[in-house]
Scaffold this motif. Structure first.
Motif, mmCIF file in Angstrom:
data_model
loop_
_atom_site.group_PDB
_atom_site.id
_atom_site.type_symbol
_atom_site.label_atom_id
_atom_site.label_comp_id
_atom_site.label_asym_id
_atom_site.label_seq_id
_atom_site.Cartn_x
_atom_site.Cartn_y
_atom_site.Cartn_z
ATOM 1 N N GLY A 1 0.819 -1.212 0.000
ATOM 2 C CA GLY A 1 0.000 0.000 0.000
ATOM 3 C C GLY A 1 0.848 1.254 0.000
ATOM 4 N N GLN B 1 2.383 1.672 -3.491
ATOM 5 C CA GLN B 1 1.391 2.199 -4.433
ATOM 6 C C GLN B 1 1.157 3.689 -4.197
ATOM 7 N N ALA B 2 1.096 4.089 -2.948
ATOM 8 C CA ALA B 2 0.903 5.509 -2.635
ATOM 9 C C ALA B 2 2.099 6.329 -3.112
#
Length: 167
Positions: free
Chosen positions: A9, A12-13
């Motif tokens: 996560g 991806q950020a």
């Protein structure tokens, strides 16, 4: 497993943040190119169909450079081919209207406002201006003088005062 999902996560950020910054950089580059094309009168030459070779000759630049400028402006939607069979280029309808100042909306004003906005962002993160103390005669208090060098923030404020439509 949860740790790996958190890492994924975060990755991806980070990629999304990087993509946004890259998009902003492309926008800033395009604004700079548009400003330069306007300043050098290349946009004025593109109000009528003109080839890269003719643009190079009139602008006193190399043909290769004229082609690169046209390619970038075309990719940004600023210019288009004059027609399918012609090697000439012309401003797109939107930028043709902006260049002509249709209904009072002028390209120069839009570019000034964009540059002023960039200047405000820059000045918000610039160190404060240095202020020098004026040395008075004996018995007089020193007084604050004008800044030693007017900074970019002052130039931006001066530009904003001259920009129509901005408070």
């Amino acid at each position: 497993m949860d740790e790996r999902l958190e890492e994924l996560g975060a990755l991806q950020a980070a990629f999304a943040g990087r993509a946004r910054i890259q998009q902003w950089a492309r926008g800033a580059e395009l604004l700079a190119l548009l400003q330069a094309a306007s300043d050098t009168k290349a946009l004025g030459l593109l109000t009528r169909p003109i080839t890269a070779e003719a643009l190079a000759t009139v602008s006193d630049i190399t043909t290769d450079r004229a082609r690169r400028i046209i390619e970038v402006l075309q990719a940004a939607g600023v210019v288009r081919k004059a027609d399918d069979s012609s090697p000439a280029y012309v401003l797109s309808p939107e930028f043709g209207a902006l260049h002509a100042g249709a209904s009072g909306v002028e390209l120069a004003t839009v570019l000034e406002a964009s540059n002023a906005a960039l200047g405000r962002v820059h000045s918000a993160f610039s160190p404060p201006q240095r202020v020098r103390l004026g040395v008075g005669r004996a018995g007089h208090r020193p007084r604050l003088g004008r800044p030693a060098h007017p900074g970019r923030a002052q130039h931006v404020r001066d530009g904003l005062r001259r920009t129509p439509g901005l408070p």
